[in-house]
Design an enzyme around this catalytic site. Structure first.
Site, PDB file in Angstrom:
ATOM      1  N   HIS A  69     -28.132 -10.418  19.287  1.00 43.86           N
ATOM      2  CA  HIS A  69     -29.430  -9.773  19.478  1.00 43.86           C
ATOM      3  C   HIS A  69     -29.460  -8.462  18.710  1.00 43.86           C
ATOM      4  O   HIS A  69     -28.423  -7.824  18.480  1.00 43.86           O
ATOM      5  CB  HIS A  69     -29.666  -9.483  20.959  1.00 43.86           C
ATOM      6  CG  HIS A  69     -29.998 -10.693  21.767  1.00 43.86           C
ATOM      7  ND1 HIS A  69     -30.574 -10.599  23.010  1.00 43.86           N
ATOM      8  CD2 HIS A  69     -29.839 -12.016  21.525  1.00 43.86           C
ATOM      9  CE1 HIS A  69     -30.763 -11.814  23.497  1.00 43.86           C
ATOM     10  NE2 HIS A  69     -30.315 -12.690  22.615  1.00 43.86           N
ATOM     11  N   GLU A  71     -30.356  -5.493  19.554  1.00 41.67           N
ATOM     12  CA  GLU A  71     -29.813  -4.340  20.262  1.00 41.67           C
ATOM     13  C   GLU A  71     -28.289  -4.322  20.210  1.00 41.67           C
ATOM     14  O   GLU A  71     -27.684  -3.271  19.961  1.00 41.67           O
ATOM     15  CB  GLU A  71     -30.273  -4.347  21.730  1.00 41.67           C
ATOM     16  CG  GLU A  71     -31.771  -4.257  21.906  1.00 41.67           C
ATOM     17  CD  GLU A  71     -32.451  -5.623  21.991  1.00 41.67           C
ATOM     18  OE1 GLU A  71     -33.564  -5.681  22.536  1.00 41.67           O
ATOM     19  OE2 GLU A  71     -31.882  -6.621  21.512  1.00 41.67           O
ATOM     20  N   CYS A  99     -33.010  -7.548  27.111  1.00 39.15           N
ATOM     21  CA  CYS A  99     -32.614  -8.578  28.070  1.00 39.15           C
ATOM     22  C   CYS A  99     -31.437  -8.041  28.890  1.00 39.15           C
ATOM     23  O   CYS A  99     -30.892  -6.975  28.590  1.00 39.15           O
ATOM     24  CB  CYS A  99     -32.212  -9.850  27.323  1.00 39.15           C
ATOM     25  SG  CYS A  99     -30.628  -9.708  26.453  1.00 39.15           S
ATOM     26  N   CYS A 102     -28.300  -7.163  26.695  1.00 38.02           N
ATOM     27  CA  CYS A 102     -28.437  -5.958  25.875  1.00 38.02           C
ATOM     28  C   CYS A 102     -28.540  -4.702  26.732  1.00 38.02           C
ATOM     29  O   CYS A 102     -27.985  -3.653  26.383  1.00 38.02           O
ATOM     30  CB  CYS A 102     -29.645  -6.094  24.967  1.00 38.02           C
ATOM     31  SG  CYS A 102     -29.457  -7.429  23.760  1.00 38.02           S
TER      32      CYS A 102
END
Length: 166
Positions: A69, A71, A99, A102
């Site tokens: 991801h 992040e 999420c 993260c």
């Protein structure tokens, strides 16, 4: 607007500084680049003391790895740059509400602040589906600011998913 991609600043939100807006615009550019690669268009960066320490955009499909991801990639890059995992005094910026994975990484990295654009009621870990960033448990509690360029962030995601459905 679809309920899973809410946007707009929270009631009573403070105005965003030019610096914050500039960093979120950079995140939006990263998100657009991810979308052009066929990834969900999310961009993120880590900033501390006026310096961008790490950037990232989604690379889940390219890496065939659910942990790639935006992040996490930006946090990893920032940690490499500073030579350690503690990112006290840093701010994580993201175009989408992080999420749980993260958000957990941001907590573990000890970032001082998290700023994001669009809400994600299905997977968001601040004020939507989960309560990770604002949980009173644990020993680290970053300041969280939501809604920065939320409409632009939500529109980018909505456009991406509309194109996928066609």
């Amino acid at each position: 607007m679809r309920p899973e991609l809410q946007s707009g600043p929270p009631p009573g939100a403070e105005p965003w500084t030019d610096w914050e807006l500039g960093l979120m615009r950079r995140c939006l550019r990263l998100a657009r680049a991810a979308g052009r690669r066929g990834e969900v268009p999310v961009g993120a960066l880590v900033e501390r003391g006026g310096q961008v320490l790490g950037v990232g955009s989604n690379r889940v499909e390219a890496g065939r790895d659910a942990s790639r991801h935006a992040e996490l990639l930006s946090l990893r890059a920032a940690s490499r740059r500073v030579g350690g995992w503690r990112l006290e005094g840093a701010t994580l910026y993201s175009t989408l509400e992080p999420c749980p994975m993260c958000a957990g990484a941001a907590l573990l990295a000890r970032v001082s602040r998290v700023v994001y654009g669009a809400l994600d009621p299905r997977k968001g870990a601040d004020q939507s589906a989960y309560d990770v960033l604002s949980s009173s448990s644990g020993n680290h509690h970053p300041v969280v600011s939501s809604g920065c360029l939320a409409q632009e962030s939500a529109a980018l995601l909505q456009g991406f998913f509309q194109r996928l459905r066609q």
